[in-house]
Design a protein around this motif. Structure first.
Motif, PDB file in Angstrom:
ATOM      1  N   TYR A  74     -19.898  41.398  31.595  1.00  0.00           N
ATOM      2  CA  TYR A  74     -19.229  42.238  31.443  1.00  0.00           C
ATOM      3  C   TYR A  74     -18.601  43.544  31.962  1.00  0.00           C
ATOM      4  O   TYR A  74     -17.333  43.950  32.114  1.00  0.00           O
ATOM      5  N   ARG A  78     -14.654  42.808  33.039  1.00  0.00           N
ATOM      6  CA  ARG A  78     -13.343  43.824  33.077  1.00  0.00           C
ATOM      7  C   ARG A  78     -13.266  43.839  34.870  1.00  0.00           C
ATOM      8  O   ARG A  78     -11.416  44.046  34.321  1.00  0.00           O
ATOM      9  N   THR A 138      -4.877  42.711  24.827  1.00  0.00           N
ATOM     10  CA  THR A 138      -6.065  42.026  25.109  1.00  0.00           C
ATOM     11  C   THR A 138      -6.722  43.357  25.710  1.00  0.00           C
ATOM     12  O   THR A 138      -7.852  43.328  25.606  1.00  0.00           O
ATOM     13  N   ARG A 141      -7.630  46.506  23.965  1.00  0.00           N
ATOM     14  CA  ARG A 141      -8.896  46.496  23.012  1.00  0.00           C
ATOM     15  C   ARG A 141     -10.106  45.892  23.732  1.00  0.00           C
ATOM     16  O   ARG A 141     -10.962  46.993  23.527  1.00  0.00           O
ATOM     17  N   GLY A 142     -10.112  45.443  24.945  1.00  0.00           N
ATOM     18  CA  GLY A 142     -11.610  45.439  26.442  1.00  0.00           C
ATOM     19  C   GLY A 142     -12.115  47.063  26.340  1.00  0.00           C
ATOM     20  O   GLY A 142     -12.606  47.174  26.255  1.00  0.00           O
ATOM     21  N   TYR A 147     -14.147  45.851  21.090  1.00  0.00           N
ATOM     22  CA  TYR A 147     -14.734  44.377  21.920  1.00  0.00           C
ATOM     23  C   TYR A 147     -14.170  43.158  20.570  1.00  0.00           C
ATOM     24  O   TYR A 147     -13.985  42.252  21.311  1.00  0.00           O
ATOM     25  N   HIS A 150     -10.666  42.847  20.708  1.00  0.00           N
ATOM     26  CA  HIS A 150     -10.700  42.442  22.143  1.00  0.00           C
ATOM     27  C   HIS A 150     -10.586  40.607  22.358  1.00  0.00           C
ATOM     28  O   HIS A 150      -9.805  39.278  22.859  1.00  0.00           O
ATOM     29  N   ALA A 154      -8.105  37.896  22.869  1.00  0.00           N
ATOM     30  CA  ALA A 154      -8.295  36.810  24.567  1.00  0.00           C
ATOM     31  C   ALA A 154      -8.415  35.769  23.897  1.00  0.00           C
ATOM     32  O   ALA A 154      -7.651  34.563  25.387  1.00  0.00           O
TER      33      ALA A 154
END
Length: 179
Positions: A74, A78, A138, A141-142, A147, A150, A154
């Motif tokens: 992750y 990111r 997206t 939210r991320g 999550y 997100h 996404a």
């Protein structure tokens, strides 16, 4: 924690909606300018080539970001998606400058390629407007740690964003002989 997220939503959501409306409106207005101001003295192909490179790199980053997500890395996901977003922001600024600088170039193809080109172009333009709020929601939210939300948005953002990036390159390839 939920109070903090709701408070940040009160700011972020109106900003996202405002940008989602403003960006396509600004681009539309710039496309209708009666006069162009080539502030950089750029050739007609300079901006489109740069935009194609940015779109290609964005598509690659999106695929890499999806891969990192699929293997649950992750942090790399990111970072890669932030890089894709950064390229998209650079694209948008450059695109606005190109609309100020250069007259639109008409497509000169004929036959079936003309229909293929216009299908790709029209879907690219429509989805380019749709992708603005999708990407912004997206990313928000991320980056805000929401999550579940997100992941839900996404699922829609990734294929649309990838399509817009790839078709941006295709539009350039179709138009290249006419610059």
């Amino acid at each position: 924690m939920k109070t903090t997220l709701r408070n940040s939503d009160r700011v972020a959501i109106p900003v996202i909606i405002g940008l989602s409306v403003a960006v396509p409106v600004i681009v539309l207005i710039l496309m209708l300018l009666p006069e162009r101001y080539n502030i950089f003295g750029a050739d007609a192909i300079t901006f489109p080539l740069f935009h194609a490179v940015l779109n290609f790199a964005t598509a690659i980053l999106l695929i890499i970001g999806y891969f990192f997500m699929s293997i649950k890395n992750y942090i790399q996901h990111r970072n890669t998606m932030i890089a894709a977003f950064g390229l998209s922001v650079i694209f948008l600024v450059s695109y606005v400058l190109s609309k100020i600088s250069n007259e639109p170039v008409p497509y000169g193809g004929e036959g079936i390629l003309r229909y293929v080109y216009f299908f790709i172009l029209i879907t690219h333009i429509v989805l380019s407007a749709v992708i603005v709020p999708l990407v912004l929601f997206t990313m928000y939210r991320g980056l805000s740690g929401q999550y579940d939300k997100h992941a839900k948005v996404a699922r829609w953002t990734f294929p649309v964003w990838l399509y817009v990036a790839i078709t941006g390159v295709l539009v350039f390839l179709f138009m290249m002989p006419y610059y």
